[in-house]
Design an enzyme around this catalytic site. Structure first.
Site, PDB file in Angstrom:
ATOM      1  N   CYS A  51       9.081  -4.592   8.255  1.00 64.49           N
ATOM      2  CA  CYS A  51      10.310  -4.664   6.525  1.00 64.49           C
ATOM      3  C   CYS A  51      11.099  -4.269   6.756  1.00 64.49           C
ATOM      4  O   CYS A  51      11.792  -3.472   7.671  1.00 64.49           O
ATOM      5  CB  CYS A  51       9.183  -2.909   5.973  1.00 64.49           C
ATOM      6  SG  CYS A  51      10.504  -1.989   4.876  1.00 64.49           S
ATOM      7  N   ASP A  58       4.412  -4.155   9.732  1.00 62.33           N
ATOM      8  CA  ASP A  58       3.647  -4.866   8.073  1.00 62.33           C
ATOM      9  C   ASP A  58       3.107  -5.532   8.944  1.00 62.33           C
ATOM     10  O   ASP A  58       2.650  -6.062  10.386  1.00 62.33           O
ATOM     11  CB  ASP A  58       4.934  -5.358   7.315  1.00 62.33           C
ATOM     12  CG  ASP A  58       5.822  -4.312   6.476  1.00 62.33           C
ATOM     13  OD1 ASP A  58       5.057  -3.801   5.832  1.00 62.33           O
ATOM     14  OD2 ASP A  58       6.558  -5.131   5.936  1.00 62.33           O
TER      15      ASP A  58
END
Length: 153
Positions: A51, A58
């Site tokens: 992120c 992620d």
């Protein structure tokens, strides 16, 4: 653009892992079936990036489908390119579209699509889809087969 004449293939030799997507080399090889319309599918079930705001990891399941033109995407170079996102900070949408555009620019396919099926962050899964244009007439394109995220529902 990477060609076998400009740079040597990474296939068959030890290479260092690229640190960034920009640094990663995508290799292409001549398509021996260039007069035939067919589909190639790469499945990346464990894609990771960061992120750009929090630095938290992620995770996504990527599906890359393409109808080759004169070139095929060499799979070892794709693996290294995908791995270069591990420490790359970008939003889900940017990662997905960036990958699709980079591959399309390198191999000049007749058609390409990418589906990014991102696992939930903050309780919301995000699915991102991009393609180069219309599917070539007569090309068999199976569904990507990734079910919508359901959690426990």
């Amino acid at each position: 653009m990477t060609t076998m004449a400009k740079k040597s293939l990474q296939l068959g030799r030890a290479v260092e892992w690229p640190h960034t997507p920009e640094e990663a080399q995508l290799d292409r090889v001549p398509n021996p079936q260039k007069g035939t319309d067919y589909l190639v599918r790469f499945t990346v079930p464990e894609f990771t990036s960061l992120c750009p705001v929090t630095g938290q990891p992620d995770f996504a399941h990527l599906m890359i489908d393409y109808a080759p033109g004169p070139w095929l995407l060499e799979s070892k170079s794709l693996k290294l390119y995908i791995a270069s996102f591990r420490n790359h900070g970008a939003f889900h949408e940017d990662c997905t579209v960036m990958i699709g555009k980079r591959i399309a620019s390198e191999i000049k396919p007749k058609w390409l699509r990418i589906g990014g099926y991102w696992y939930p962050r903050g309780g919301i899964p995000i699915d991102v889809f991009w393609q180069t244009g219309r599917v070539p007439k007569g090309l068999w394109v199976p569904e990507q087969g990734v079910a919508p995220y359901r959690g426990r529902g």
